[in-house]
Scaffold this active site. Structure first.
Site, PDB file in Angstrom:
ATOM      1  N   GLU A   1      56.803   7.319 -16.609  1.00 45.26           N
ATOM      2  CA  GLU A   1      57.689   8.311 -15.690  1.00 45.26           C
ATOM      3  C   GLU A   1      56.918   8.572 -14.638  1.00 45.26           C
ATOM      4  OE1 GLU A   1      59.638  12.772 -15.883  1.00 45.26           O
ATOM      5  OE2 GLU A   1      59.081  11.728 -17.938  1.00 45.26           O
TER       6      GLU A   1
ATOM      7  N   HIS B   1      51.449  15.380 -18.418  1.00 50.13           N
ATOM      8  CA  HIS B   1      53.113  15.662 -18.613  1.00 50.13           C
ATOM      9  C   HIS B   1      53.500  16.326 -16.977  1.00 50.13           C
ATOM     10  CE1 HIS B   1      56.833  16.789 -19.570  1.00 50.13           C
ATOM     11  NE2 HIS B   1      56.713  18.025 -19.877  1.00 50.13           N
TER      12      HIS B   1
ATOM     13  N   GLU C   1      54.773   5.999 -23.879  1.00 48.46           N
ATOM     14  CA  GLU C   1      55.336   6.570 -22.334  1.00 48.46           C
ATOM     15  C   GLU C   1      54.003   7.329 -22.021  1.00 48.46           C
ATOM     16  OE1 GLU C   1      58.402  10.138 -21.158  1.00 48.46           O
ATOM     17  OE2 GLU C   1      56.779  10.369 -22.804  1.00 48.46           O
TER      18      GLU C   1
ATOM     19  N   HIS D   1      56.454   9.139 -27.567  1.00 48.50           N
ATOM     20  CA  HIS D   1      56.484  10.092 -26.462  1.00 48.50           C
ATOM     21  C   HIS D   1      55.157  10.723 -26.077  1.00 48.50           C
ATOM     22  CE1 HIS D   1      58.334  14.101 -25.097  1.00 48.50           C
ATOM     23  NE2 HIS D   1      58.529  13.246 -24.335  1.00 48.50           N
TER      24      HIS D   1
ATOM     25  N   ASP E   1      53.408   9.872 -18.583  1.00 48.89           N
ATOM     26  CA  ASP E   1      53.771  10.534 -17.403  1.00 48.89           C
ATOM     27  C   ASP E   1      52.887  10.554 -16.494  1.00 48.89           C
ATOM     28  OD1 ASP E   1      56.112  11.101 -18.656  1.00 48.89           O
ATOM     29  OD2 ASP E   1      55.154  13.177 -19.530  1.00 48.89           O
TER      30      ASP E   1
END
Length: 351
Positions: A176, A82, A67, A40, A69
């Site tokens: 993401e 983020h 991951e 994460h 962002d």
């Protein structure tokens, strides 16, 4: 019996589960295929989030996916943060040359004041240095403040390829896209930019080690027409997709809503509170219902600190991990992926 069917059958009965756990020690590779560990924001429990150091550490700790962002710079480059407001994760507030960039903006219906990636060229952004976002909770990470730049997606892909060559294993990407409707209004089509860049890097098709995720629904539905890469609809306990005012995540998690998600996505990324209880380990039926529609369920976020854990799992992220595993979820996002990998390898009942 398929590996997934065997795993689910083993979980449904305590005696079978114990036998399965014994066999699990000898079958870790099969387990990794069924229950994935996603680093994460990288290994964000051990390094400042969304830095190449955090991603590399997550890979070294054994995560199946990392991951990033993604947001855009003024000159249209995808970078990992983020949020597009960067005062909490960089030293921008301390940089006098950028004092006049401070602004107040309305993003997805909420007002934010700070410094935003879309107001900086990549060259300007690269002069900043990352810092720990939660210094009071993770003071050990502050010793890395000032060491790392904001990475581009291109650099993250290059890191993944280098680590694949080094380790001989496949390392997945789980990007993401953040606030895509807002960024579209700024002239940056995050969905198209991402698909194009992934395609140029050789990622294509539903078997590629990629999941693309988003809290908004419309951009994912549009992505379904742009790519065969797997798509994940993010959902939370409260609120709803910013691009669909009046629709809630609760609506989307009804049987009808899950069926609609399955028309454009391959799975959901759900807050752990939607899968197991905050006050006891009672499982919801979300995973079962999602699986019935053909959707995967990846759960966020496994964190070591008690502030992020349910009362029944205080001081034991392992308890939460096992509860999610027993709920038959298909994977978990973890701030400390090394711990999650260890839990997966030696899963044993907790007294």
């Amino acid at each position: 019996m398929s590996k997934l069917a065997m795993r689910n059958s083993a979980r449904s009965c305590p005696a079978k589960w114990l036998a399965f756990l014994a066999a699990l020690v000898l079958a870790v590779p099969a387990m990794a295929e069924d229950f994935i560990i996603i680093a994460h924001r990288g290994a964000s429990g051990d390094r400042p989030e969304h830095t190449l150091a955090a991603y590399e550490l997550g890979i070294d700790q054994g995560a199946d996916y990392i991951e990033p962002d993604l947001v855009a710079t003024k000159d249209g480059v995808l970078v990992a943060r983020h949020e597009n407001e960067i005062s909490q994760t960089t030293d921008v507030a301390e940089r006098s040359e950028f004092a006049d960039r401070k602004a107040t903006k309305l993003i997805d219906g909420e007002e934010f004041t700070g410094w935003f990636t879309e107001d900086f060229t990549l060259a300007e952004l690269r002069t900043l240095r990352a810092k720990e976002r939660l210094p009071d909770m993770r003071p050990q990470n502050t010793r890395f403040d000032g060491l790392y730049q904001v990475p581009t997606l291109a650099e993250i892909i290059k890191l993944v390829r280098a680590k694949e060559a080094q380790t001989g294993r496949v390392i997945g990407l789980y990007p993401e896209i953040k606030h895509p409707t807002y960024f579209m209004g700024q002239g940056h089509d995050l969905a198209e930019m991402l698909v194009e860049q992934l395609g140029e890097a050789g990622y294509a098709g539903e078997d590629a080690p990629v999941f693309i995720q988003c809290f908004e629904a419309g951009p994912l539905a549009r992505l379904d027409g742009l790519t065969d890469l797997r798509l994940i609809q993010l959902v939370s306990v409260d609120g709803g997709p910013a691009d669909r005012p009046g629709e809630t995540y609760a609506d989307m998690l009804s049987d009808e809503g899950l069926a609609q998600i399955a028309e454009y996505a391959d799975g959901i990324g759900a807050n752990w509170k939607l899968v197991v209880g905050e006050h006891d380990t009672a499982q919801s039926d979300l995973v079962e219902r999602a699986h019935a529609t053909g959707l995967l369920v990846h759960v966020w976020t496994l964190r070591q600190e008690s502030d992020f854990l349910p009362g029944w799992a205080v001081n034991s992220d392992r308890r939460l991990f096992l509860a999610l595993y027993l709920a038959k979820a298909d994977g978990v996002f973890a701030d400390s992926p090394g711990r999650a990998v260890s839990f997966r390898q030696r899963a044993t009942p907790v007294p």
